[in-house]
Design a protein around this motif. Structure first.
Motif, PDB file in Angstrom:
ATOM      1  N   ILE A 302       0.834  -1.211   0.000  1.00  0.00           N
ATOM      2  CA  ILE A 302       0.000   0.000   0.000  1.00  0.00           C
ATOM      3  C   ILE A 302       0.873   1.268   0.000  1.00  0.00           C
ATOM      4  O   ILE A 302       0.384   2.388  -0.102  1.00  0.00           O
ATOM      5  N   TYR A 303       2.190   1.047   0.087  1.00  0.00           N
ATOM      6  CA  TYR A 303       3.133   2.156   0.325  1.00  0.00           C
ATOM      7  C   TYR A 303       3.022   3.268  -0.727  1.00  0.00           C
ATOM      8  O   TYR A 303       2.851   4.448  -0.387  1.00  0.00           O
ATOM      9  N   ASP A 304       3.081   2.894  -2.006  1.00  0.00           N
ATOM     10  CA  ASP A 304       3.140   3.927  -3.052  1.00  0.00           C
ATOM     11  C   ASP A 304       1.844   4.730  -3.122  1.00  0.00           C
ATOM     12  O   ASP A 304       1.869   5.959  -3.226  1.00  0.00           O
ATOM     13  N   GLU A 305       0.718   4.019  -3.024  1.00  0.00           N
ATOM     14  CA  GLU A 305      -0.572   4.719  -3.079  1.00  0.00           C
ATOM     15  C   GLU A 305      -0.751   5.608  -1.849  1.00  0.00           C
ATOM     16  O   GLU A 305      -1.214   6.749  -1.950  1.00  0.00           O
ATOM     17  N   PHE A 306      -0.341   5.084  -0.694  1.00  0.00           N
ATOM     18  CA  PHE A 306      -0.467   5.857   0.538  1.00  0.00           C
ATOM     19  C   PHE A 306       0.387   7.133   0.450  1.00  0.00           C
ATOM     20  O   PHE A 306      -0.066   8.233   0.773  1.00  0.00           O
ATOM     21  N   ALA A 307       1.605   6.984  -0.043  1.00  0.00           N
ATOM     22  CA  ALA A 307       2.519   8.141  -0.145  1.00  0.00           C
ATOM     23  C   ALA A 307       1.933   9.195  -1.090  1.00  0.00           C
ATOM     24  O   ALA A 307       1.964  10.397  -0.809  1.00  0.00           O
ATOM     25  N   ARG A 308       1.377   8.728  -2.196  1.00  0.00           N
ATOM     26  CA  ARG A 308       0.813   9.664  -3.179  1.00  0.00           C
ATOM     27  C   ARG A 308      -0.381  10.418  -2.573  1.00  0.00           C
ATOM     28  O   ARG A 308      -0.465  11.641  -2.646  1.00  0.00           O
ATOM     29  N   ARG A 309      -1.273   9.668  -1.922  1.00  0.00           N
ATOM     30  CA  ARG A 309      -2.477  10.314  -1.374  1.00  0.00           C
ATOM     31  C   ARG A 309      -2.159  11.215  -0.186  1.00  0.00           C
ATOM     32  O   ARG A 309      -2.750  12.264  -0.004  1.00  0.00           O
ATOM     33  N   THR A 311       0.587  12.821   0.221  1.00  0.00           N
ATOM     34  CA  THR A 311       1.238  14.005  -0.358  1.00  0.00           C
ATOM     35  C   THR A 311       0.190  14.983  -0.891  1.00  0.00           C
ATOM     36  O   THR A 311       0.280  16.196  -0.658  1.00  0.00           O
ATOM     37  N   GLU A 312      -0.811  14.443  -1.597  1.00  0.00           N
ATOM     38  CA  GLU A 312      -1.894  15.296  -2.125  1.00  0.00           C
ATOM     39  C   GLU A 312      -2.597  16.053  -0.995  1.00  0.00           C
ATOM     40  O   GLU A 312      -2.795  17.268  -1.065  1.00  0.00           O
ATOM     41  N   ALA A 313      -2.963  15.310   0.041  1.00  0.00           N
ATOM     42  CA  ALA A 313      -3.705  15.924   1.161  1.00  0.00           C
ATOM     43  C   ALA A 313      -2.828  16.941   1.894  1.00  0.00           C
ATOM     44  O   ALA A 313      -3.292  18.014   2.300  1.00  0.00           O
ATOM     45  N   THR A 314      -1.554  16.622   2.031  1.00  0.00           N
ATOM     46  CA  THR A 314      -0.631  17.501   2.757  1.00  0.00           C
ATOM     47  C   THR A 314      -0.406  18.798   1.976  1.00  0.00           C
ATOM     48  O   THR A 314      -0.418  19.898   2.544  1.00  0.00           O
ATOM     49  N   ALA A 315      -0.213  18.658   0.670  1.00  0.00           N
ATOM     50  CA  ALA A 315       0.057  19.832  -0.167  1.00  0.00           C
ATOM     51  C   ALA A 315      -1.154  20.767  -0.204  1.00  0.00           C
ATOM     52  O   ALA A 315      -1.010  21.968  -0.463  1.00  0.00           O
ATOM     53  N   ALA A 316      -2.348  20.223   0.074  1.00  0.00           N
ATOM     54  CA  ALA A 316      -3.569  21.043   0.009  1.00  0.00           C
ATOM     55  C   ALA A 316      -3.843  21.798   1.307  1.00  0.00           C
ATOM     56  O   ALA A 316      -4.783  22.584   1.384  1.00  0.00           O
ATOM     57  N   MET A 317      -3.026  21.586   2.320  1.00  0.00           N
ATOM     58  CA  MET A 317      -3.308  22.229   3.615  1.00  0.00           C
ATOM     59  C   MET A 317      -3.103  23.738   3.545  1.00  0.00           C
ATOM     60  O   MET A 317      -2.162  24.220   2.926  1.00  0.00           O
ATOM     61  N   LYS A 318      -3.993  24.449   4.247  1.00  0.00           N
ATOM     62  CA  LYS A 318      -3.867  25.912   4.273  1.00  0.00           C
ATOM     63  C   LYS A 318      -3.059  26.324   5.513  1.00  0.00           C
ATOM     64  O   LYS A 318      -3.444  26.041   6.650  1.00  0.00           O
ATOM     65  N   GLU A 354      13.581  11.245   0.493  1.00  0.00           N
ATOM     66  CA  GLU A 354      13.142  12.065  -0.628  1.00  0.00           C
ATOM     67  C   GLU A 354      11.971  12.946  -0.174  1.00  0.00           C
ATOM     68  O   GLU A 354      11.082  12.484   0.546  1.00  0.00           O
ATOM     69  N   VAL A 355      11.982  14.210  -0.597  1.00  0.00           N
ATOM     70  CA  VAL A 355      10.905  15.139  -0.223  1.00  0.00           C
ATOM     71  C   VAL A 355       9.815  15.080  -1.283  1.00  0.00           C
ATOM     72  O   VAL A 355      10.065  15.396  -2.446  1.00  0.00           O
ATOM     73  N   LEU A 356       8.592  14.673  -0.893  1.00  0.00           N
ATOM     74  CA  LEU A 356       7.494  14.632  -1.869  1.00  0.00           C
ATOM     75  C   LEU A 356       6.722  15.944  -1.899  1.00  0.00           C
ATOM     76  O   LEU A 356       6.149  16.312  -2.915  1.00  0.00           O
ATOM     77  N   THR A 357       6.661  16.616  -0.741  1.00  0.00           N
ATOM     78  CA  THR A 357       6.075  17.966  -0.721  1.00  0.00           C
ATOM     79  C   THR A 357       6.659  18.706   0.481  1.00  0.00           C
ATOM     80  O   THR A 357       7.066  18.079   1.460  1.00  0.00           O
ATOM     81  N   GLY A 358       6.698  20.025   0.393  1.00  0.00           N
ATOM     82  CA  GLY A 358       7.211  20.832   1.507  1.00  0.00           C
ATOM     83  C   GLY A 358       8.725  20.707   1.620  1.00  0.00           C
ATOM     84  O   GLY A 358       9.431  20.733   0.625  1.00  0.00           O
TER      85      GLY A 358
END
Ligand code: ADP
Length: 483
Positions: A302-309, A311-318, A354-358
């Motif tokens: 589940i690692y790759d899908e979890f990391a992708r999702r 990252t999406e949720a994290t990058a969307a934080m205000k 590796e930095v996926l976001t932030g």
């Protein structure tokens, strides 16, 4: 600061029922971490004033304990109601001095107040025992009695709740306290004292000593043999100092110290639940809680899908000033906190993460940090050993249950752990194998006045909240009666 009731903003200490300035009117500044502005100048008390607070607490405790539990409960209930009636002002004070988003501050006021409501009820359920005597002409019974005056030292990350979680069970049991709030967040503590006074909690039962010199105030509390118990939430390092200092007077201790929470996501987890739970656990209070997920272990499948999702949720934080609508992450408390987060990220990157976001300071400047996801984490990195206390999600990969449990337990800490799985037997097996005081399964938020909060190993001693919390403030007296 825009308050409905500006008289809640107190800047003097509260000792023996009187608002008390320091000798020479010494003061320290309280800073809004969202803007860097000075919010207030608060009385800077020291060792001598701490002793004066203990002098006041000793007779006050005796009188308070002599009242019926029902009577104490009614005063506490009034305090609870006043806090709820002033919740919005308390939330504004909290966000202004601490930085968390106002929605989280509102949540903290309700959560913090719930301990007063709960322990007001528990006060009336303190029960001794009558035991079957092994000797025909003797009778055996126990009384539960308050330990006496206790010292309390609290941190800045929950400026209201860490106080009520200690003071409510203490005063419910018939104790009095001398409490030192964190120097970053004294205003919330003083507003609570103002409402305690309005509720009718007698002078000397709750004393709030504000001051910059935590070590001096702490040592005064530990050295004084009239203080029969210390209760502390904060770093493991300071917890050890307090325990060492309390050896001379052999005090009862409650210590709620650092964590290094593992969060384990198994292949069979519901991914939506796991993402929502990880977001809630990791980013609450910008990652500045001792139960925030610090190491996120994700199974191969589940690692790759979890990391992708994630990252999406994290990058969307205000990110922004917690007083603004919709902000989900405020600033880091101070420069020291920010430096530690930067150090952990730099160390992880240098060792191959590796930095996926932030990954760095936020464009807003000040102490804002970007919500960050790192992959490829390994046990050689600092984040594996030490709590980051910031908005950085570090992902570790694993294959088997045993491997996940071994990594999760490979730390001196043992506060909270999280697991996400839809397999019930795995849920029980792993929960039992984790060396932690609390396990949260398929949810990222578990804390409540009803569940026992506390850790094992270097995460501390004792439990707060729940039906057990009041025992920390009671002594058991055995009485044997010959007939
Ligand atoms: P944090 O990282 O949350 O600031 P600390 O353990 O340093 O953790 O602080 C928690 C509380 O302990 C604060 O109220 C702080 O002022 C107080 N404190 C810090 N050092 C000492 C000490 N040596 N003795 C007693 N209290 C201390």
């Amino acid at each position: 600061m825009n308050l409905n009731d500006p008289t809640l903003l107190r800047t003097d200490s509260y000792v023996n029922g009187a608002w008390t300035a320091a000798p020479g009117d010494r003061r320290f500044a309280v800073t809004n971490p969202a803007t860097g502005e000075t919010v207030a100048e608060v009385a800077d008390l020291g060792a001598a004033e701490t002793t004066a607070a203990i002098d006041a607490a000793v007779p006050a405790q005796k009188a308070w304990a002599a009242r019926t539990a029902k009577d104490r409960a009614m005063v506490m209930r009034k305090w609870y109601e006043l806090i709820m009636a002033n919740a919005e002002d308390l939330a504004v004070i909290l966000t202004t001095e601490m930085g968390k988003p106002i929605t989280e501050a509102r949540g903290e006021i309700a959560y913090g107040a719930s301990f007063i409501d709960w322990f007001a009820e528990e006060a009336r359920r303190i029960c001794g025992d009558v035991m079957e005597s092994p000797i025909p002409d003797k009778r055996f019974l126990t009384f539960k009695q308050p330990v006496g005056v206790f010292g309390a030292i609290t941190p800045w990350n929950f400026p209201i709740a860490m106080i009520t979680r200690k003071v409510a069970p203490g005063i419910a049991a018939g104790c009095a306290c001398v409490l030192k709030p964190a120097e970053q967040t004294p205003l919330s503590a003083l507003a609570l004292a103002e409402l305690a006074e309005r509720a009718g909690i007698p002078a000397g039962v709750i004393n709030i000593v504000t001051g910059m010199d935590g070590p001096a105030i702490g040592k005064t509390l530990c050295d004084d043999d009239r203080i029969r118990k210390m209760t502390f939430t904060g770093s493991t390092e300071v917890g050890r100092i307090l325990m060492r200092q309390s050896a001379g007077t052999l005090k009862k201790m409650s210590l709620e110290l650092g964590g290094n929470a593992p969060l384990i996501v198994f292949d069979d987890a519901d991914i939506d639940t796991a993402i929502a739970g990880t977001m809630a656990s990791k980013y609450r209070n910008a990652g500045q809680t001792c139960v925030c997920a610090n190491r996120i272990f994700v199974q191969d499948g589940i690692y790759d899908e979890f990391a992708r999702r994630l990252t999406e949720a994290t990058a969307a934080m205000k990110v922004g000033n917690g007083m603004e609508d919709g902000v989900e992450q405020g600033p880091i408390i101070d420069g020291q906190g920010l430096n530690k987060i930067e150090r952990h990220v730099a160390d992880a990157r240098a060792k191959g993460a590796e930095v996926l976001t932030g990954g760095g300071r936020h464009a807003l400047g000040g102490t804002y940090f970007e919500p960050t996801v790192l992959t490829g984490m390994t046990p050689e990195m600092e984040m594996f050993r030490e709590e980051t206390f910031g908005p950085v999600a570090g992902l570790f990969r694993f294959s088997t249950d045993d491997e996940a449990v071994a990594m999760a337990n490979d730390t001196e800490f043992g506060l909270a752990a999280y697991i996400f799985t839809n397999n019930t037997s795995r849920l029980f097996r792993v929960s039992e194998a984790l060396e932690y005081g609390m396990v949260s399964a398929n949810t990222g938020i578990f804390s409540s006045e009803v569940g026992p909060f506390g850790g094992v190993k270097s995460s501390g001693l004792g439990r707060e909240g729940s039906k057990y919390g009041i025992d920390e403030f009671l002594e058991i007296k055995f009485v044997c009666v010959g007939l």
